[in-house]
Write a protein that holds these residues in place. Structure first.
Motif, short mmCIF file in Angstrom:
data_model
loop_
_atom_site.label_atom_id
_atom_site.label_comp_id
_atom_site.label_asym_id
_atom_site.label_seq_id
_atom_site.Cartn_x
_atom_site.Cartn_y
_atom_site.Cartn_z
N ASN A 128 157.16 17.63 -70.41
CA ASN A 128 158.15 16.59 -70.66
C ASN A 128 157.38 15.29 -70.79
O ASN A 128 157.04 14.65 -69.81
CB ASN A 128 159.15 16.54 -69.50
CG ASN A 128 160.31 15.62 -69.80
OD1 ASN A 128 160.20 14.69 -70.59
ND2 ASN A 128 161.42 15.86 -69.13
N SER A 162 164.21 19.84 -67.25
CA SER A 162 163.34 20.44 -66.25
C SER A 162 162.25 21.16 -67.03
O SER A 162 162.57 22.08 -67.78
CB SER A 162 164.11 21.42 -65.37
OG SER A 162 163.22 22.13 -64.54
N PRO A 163 161.02 20.75 -66.94
CA PRO A 163 160.44 19.79 -66.00
C PRO A 163 160.94 18.37 -66.27
O PRO A 163 161.33 18.03 -67.38
CB PRO A 163 158.94 19.89 -66.27
CG PRO A 163 158.82 20.39 -67.67
CD PRO A 163 160.02 21.25 -67.90
N SER A 164 160.91 17.55 -65.21
CA SER A 164 161.39 16.18 -65.30
C SER A 164 160.39 15.31 -66.07
O SER A 164 159.30 15.76 -66.44
CB SER A 164 161.63 15.63 -63.90
OG SER A 164 160.43 15.69 -63.15
N ASN A 183 156.23 15.27 -66.44
CA ASN A 183 155.76 16.41 -65.65
C ASN A 183 155.66 17.63 -66.56
O ASN A 183 156.13 17.64 -67.68
CB ASN A 183 156.70 16.71 -64.48
CG ASN A 183 156.57 15.68 -63.38
OD1 ASN A 183 155.47 15.39 -62.93
ND2 ASN A 183 157.69 15.13 -62.95
N SER A 202 155.54 22.19 -66.48
CA SER A 202 155.86 23.42 -65.75
C SER A 202 155.20 24.57 -66.50
O SER A 202 155.20 24.60 -67.73
CB SER A 202 157.37 23.61 -65.71
OG SER A 202 157.71 24.79 -65.03
N SER A 207 161.60 31.04 -62.29
CA SER A 207 161.17 29.77 -62.84
C SER A 207 162.22 29.37 -63.86
O SER A 207 162.68 30.20 -64.65
CB SER A 207 159.81 29.91 -63.52
OG SER A 207 158.80 30.05 -62.56
N GLU A 208 162.60 28.11 -63.84
CA GLU A 208 163.68 27.67 -64.71
C GLU A 208 163.22 26.50 -65.58
O GLU A 208 162.57 25.58 -65.11
CB GLU A 208 164.88 27.25 -63.87
CG GLU A 208 166.11 26.93 -64.67
CD GLU A 208 167.34 26.74 -63.79
OE1 GLU A 208 168.12 25.84 -64.11
OE2 GLU A 208 167.52 27.48 -62.82
N ILE A 209 163.61 26.56 -66.83
CA ILE A 209 163.37 25.48 -67.78
C ILE A 209 164.73 25.05 -68.31
O ILE A 209 165.57 25.88 -68.65
CB ILE A 209 162.48 25.96 -68.97
CG1 ILE A 209 161.14 26.46 -68.47
CG2 ILE A 209 162.31 24.85 -70.00
CD1 ILE A 209 160.29 25.44 -67.75
N SER A 210 164.97 23.75 -68.34
CA SER A 210 166.24 23.23 -68.84
C SER A 210 165.96 22.32 -70.04
O SER A 210 165.15 21.41 -69.96
CB SER A 210 166.95 22.45 -67.73
OG SER A 210 168.18 21.96 -68.19
N ASN A 222 169.85 26.42 -69.80
CA ASN A 222 168.81 26.79 -68.84
C ASN A 222 168.22 28.13 -69.22
O ASN A 222 168.95 29.06 -69.55
CB ASN A 222 169.37 26.85 -67.42
CG ASN A 222 169.85 25.50 -66.93
OD1 ASN A 222 169.26 24.48 -67.24
ND2 ASN A 222 170.92 25.50 -66.17
#
Length: 188
Positions: free
Chosen positions: A98, A134-136, A139, A141, A164-167, A178
């Motif tokens: 991100n 997400s990630p914010s 940041n 992931s 593990s989650e990605i949004s 998500n």
């Protein structure tokens, strides 16, 4: 004869000598619309056009989000298959970043699970109308798959509920989706 019949029907107003004069109405009926009618119609057409344009814009953004989610899932499955097949004898994963500019994700390989060295196999950027939640901000992931099994490599595994989650979503957050990768390698 004819002059008298016209007088009786009220078609003639007066007689001057041998000539008869017909009265002509001052109101001339012409086919067409008044200015107000045209303005009302144009206003209604403009409102419909703007509403339709906004609807199509939002529909396009929604379709962009759906397509991006499917492409990210395909990239995750590709990384998982490469790990299962031990392509180059490495672990394979996807890094989501991100960034303050355009968000991106990278398909990569690593010779160990600690990611001491990473080889990037491909980079994709999100459209400017989309971004990672997400990630914010600023940041990253990483989703890493293990060799042979294709399971998620994570400190929280082997818990069956861990993931593990990605949004990802549209700018402004009107819509989001998500993506989850579970310890057993399931991608949804």
């Amino acid at each position: 004869g004819a002059l008298d019949s016209h007088r009786r029907l009220g078609r003639l107003n007066c007689n001057v000598g041998d000539y008869a004069y017909l009265s002509i109405s001052r109101t001339i009926l012409m086919p067409g619309f008044t200015l107000i009618e045209l303005l009302v119609v144009l206003t209604v057409v403009m409102i419909i056009a703007v509403g339709g344009g906004l609807y199509l814009y939002q529909l396009n953004r929604s379709k962009d989000l759906e397509a991006t989610v499917e492409i990210i899932k395909a990239t995750l499955r590709d990384a998982q298959q490469r790990a299962i097949n031990q392509v180059d004898g490495n672990y394979w994963g996807v890094k989501f970043e991100n960034l303050s500019g355009r968000d991106r994700y990278q398909l990569f390989s690593s010779d160990d699970a600690n990611l001491t060295s990473i080889t990037v196999a491909g980079v994709r950027y999100l459209k400017s109308s989309l971004g990672f939640f997400s990630p914010s901000d600023d940041n990253s992931s990483i989703i890493l798959f293990s060799k042979i099994t294709g399971n998620l490599v994570s400190a929280s595994c082997p818990s069956t509920s861990a993931n593990s989650e990605i949004s990802v979503g549209t700018a402004g957050g009107a819509e989001s989706a998500n993506l989850k990768v579970y310890c057993n390698g399931t991608i949804e």
